[in-house]
Write an enzyme that holds these catalytic residues in place. Structure first.
Site, PDB file in Angstrom:
ATOM      1  N   HIS A 196       0.840  -1.207   0.000  1.00 44.33           N
ATOM      2  CA  HIS A 196       0.000   0.000   0.000  1.00 44.33           C
ATOM      3  C   HIS A 196       0.879   1.263   0.000  1.00 44.33           C
ATOM      4  O   HIS A 196       0.612   2.232  -0.705  1.00 44.33           O
ATOM      5  CB  HIS A 196      -0.890   0.052   1.246  1.00 44.33           C
ATOM      6  N   GLN A 250      -0.883  -3.913  -9.209  1.00 40.21           N
ATOM      7  CA  GLN A 250      -0.975  -5.025 -10.168  1.00 40.21           C
ATOM      8  C   GLN A 250      -1.364  -6.322  -9.462  1.00 40.21           C
ATOM      9  O   GLN A 250      -1.862  -7.254 -10.071  1.00 40.21           O
ATOM     10  CB  GLN A 250       0.379  -5.206 -10.866  1.00 40.21           C
ATOM     11  N   ARG A 278      -4.354 -10.018   4.087  1.00 41.69           N
ATOM     12  CA  ARG A 278      -4.836 -11.322   4.558  1.00 41.69           C
ATOM     13  C   ARG A 278      -3.694 -12.228   5.036  1.00 41.69           C
ATOM     14  O   ARG A 278      -3.944 -13.217   5.702  1.00 41.69           O
ATOM     15  CB  ARG A 278      -5.630 -12.028   3.466  1.00 41.69           C
TER      16      ARG A 278
HETATM   17  P1  AMP Z   1      -6.650  -3.577  -0.460  1.00 36.54           P
HETATM   18  O1  AMP Z   1      -6.435  -2.815   0.807  1.00 36.54           O
HETATM   19  O2  AMP Z   1      -6.270  -5.018  -0.354  1.00 36.54           O
HETATM   20  O3  AMP Z   1      -7.999  -3.341  -1.072  1.00 36.54           O
HETATM   21  O4  AMP Z   1      -5.609  -2.987  -1.502  1.00 36.54           O
HETATM   22  C1  AMP Z   1      -5.565  -1.616  -1.783  1.00 36.54           C
HETATM   23  C2  AMP Z   1      -4.659  -1.396  -2.960  1.00 36.54           C
HETATM   24  O5  AMP Z   1      -3.346  -1.864  -2.644  1.00 36.54           O
HETATM   25  C3  AMP Z   1      -5.105  -2.171  -4.206  1.00 36.54           C
HETATM   26  O6  AMP Z   1      -4.944  -1.347  -5.350  1.00 36.54           O
HETATM   27  C4  AMP Z   1      -4.160  -3.343  -4.227  1.00 36.54           C
HETATM   28  O7  AMP Z   1      -3.945  -3.877  -5.521  1.00 36.54           O
HETATM   29  C5  AMP Z   1      -2.893  -2.716  -3.671  1.00 36.54           C
HETATM   30  N1  AMP Z   1      -2.006  -3.748  -3.146  1.00 36.54           N
HETATM   31  C6  AMP Z   1      -2.331  -4.738  -2.274  1.00 36.54           C
HETATM   32  N2  AMP Z   1      -1.270  -5.547  -2.058  1.00 36.54           N
HETATM   33  C7  AMP Z   1      -0.256  -5.049  -2.823  1.00 36.54           C
HETATM   34  C8  AMP Z   1       1.097  -5.442  -3.041  1.00 36.54           C
HETATM   35  N3  AMP Z   1       1.615  -6.507  -2.455  1.00 36.54           N
HETATM   36  N4  AMP Z   1       1.850  -4.701  -3.876  1.00 36.54           N
HETATM   37  C9  AMP Z   1       1.324  -3.610  -4.501  1.00 36.54           C
HETATM   38  N5  AMP Z   1       0.054  -3.187  -4.344  1.00 36.54           N
HETATM   39  C10 AMP Z   1      -0.721  -3.892  -3.510  1.00 36.54           C
END
Ligand code: AMP
Length: 279
Positions: free
Chosen positions: A37, A150, A189
């Site tokens: 993030h 991505q 997760r």
């Molecule tokens: P989330 O909080 O899981 O909804 O993710 C928020 C944003 O962070 C989304 O655009 C995800 O694709 C991005 N994201 C989550 N994990 C990663 C990661 N390991 N590397 C880069 N971006 C990530």
């Protein structure tokens, strides 16, 4: 860092800044922040005067109640991490603030086939929820650009379609996947994995590496056959899908080697993990 909980307040603050020619980069998240993030925030900060991060665990995109209820919430730690990256603004709304009339009352937007295959197929209703929340957030934040990972490749394609179909004046930047030192893609997760499940979770990365390293040497069918066998050797791992697909349409590729991506989803001890690699 400014923290807003009200949609109207943050909207008028950002509109005022936009009319003073300040550009806005936006990073939507569901919190439980990690370096993946934070990399999105760093990318936004390079190009924009104001970087806004939102934290909202959106109930309408969870197709399983249990997954929603177990989603990690670490707000104070998240705020510390955002301060450490010098994020300018945090939007931290309540569910009532986002959906005053309930989330079922919102009109749905049709994204077409992209929202129905792979993640759309295995998580019915998921993308309808994602599209619903991102549309509302784009209306509230009015960003010049939105930064997404991505890691959720199909989600990036779906949001790109939303932006174009609704004529939002926002550019989508898809940022690289940030991984742990051993290769596991960072994910909120991951914190739910036991020590042994954490070790087993590496199988996703190993399967992706096998396909990437041998992509020009074997047929797509052979590659997938071997990669699938990695998952069958572990009894607490359930492979949901692994597919070599076209990067734009996401339809499975039988022979084609150009413009390809491999997408994988597996359950490890009840935790659903996804990953991918451009080929
Ligand atoms: P989330 O909080 O899981 O909804 O993710 C928020 C944003 O962070 C989304 O655009 C995800 O694709 C991005 N994201 C989550 N994990 C990663 C990661 N390991 N590397 C880069 N971006 C990530």
């Amino acid at each position: 860092m400014l923290i807003y909980t009200g949609a109207k307040d943050i909207h008028s603050f950002l509109l005022k800044n936009k009319s003073n020619r300040r550009s806005i980069g936006f990073v939507p998240t569901m919190g439980a922040l990690h370096s993946g993030h934070l990399s999105l925030i760093e990318n936004s900060k390079k190009l924009h005067d104001i970087t806004v991060c939102s934290i909202f665990v959106n109930p309408s995109q969870f197709n399983q109640k249990d997954d929603f209820e177990k989603y990690p919430i670490t707000t104070s730690k998240d705020i510390e991490l955002l301060l450490s990256t010098a994020c300018d603004v945090l939007f931290l709304p309540s569910t009532q603030e986002i959906y005053p009339a309930g989330w079922n009352s919102e009109a749905q937007i049709d994204i077409g086939d992209l929202a129905n295959i792979w993640e759309g197929h295995f998580r019915p209703g998921h993308f309808a929820g994602v599209v619903q929340i991102v549309k509302l957030l784009l209306e509230i934040i009015v960003p010049n650009a939105i930064y997404m990972g991505q890691k959720d490749y199909q989600q990036c394609l779906v949001i790109d379609k939303l932006i174009k179909s609704q004529h939002f004046d926002t550019q989508l930047h898809m940022c690289p996947i940030i991984r742990e030192a051993d290769g596991l893609a960072m994910s909120s997760r991951n914190s739910r994995l036991s020590a042994s499940a954490r070790e087993d979770a590496l199988v996703l990365y190993k399967a992706l590496c096998y396909i990437k390293d041998n992509f020009q040497l074997q047929s797509n069918h052979e590659l997938l056959h071997t990669a699938e066998s990695y998952f069958h050797n572990h009894e607490n791992i359930k492979l949901e899908y692994i597919v070599i697909a076209d990067r734009n349409s996401l339809s499975a590729l039988i022979d084609q080697k150009e413009n390809a991506i491999v997408l994988v989803v597996a359950w490890i001890d009840g935790v659903r993990l996804l990953d991918n690699s451009l080929l």
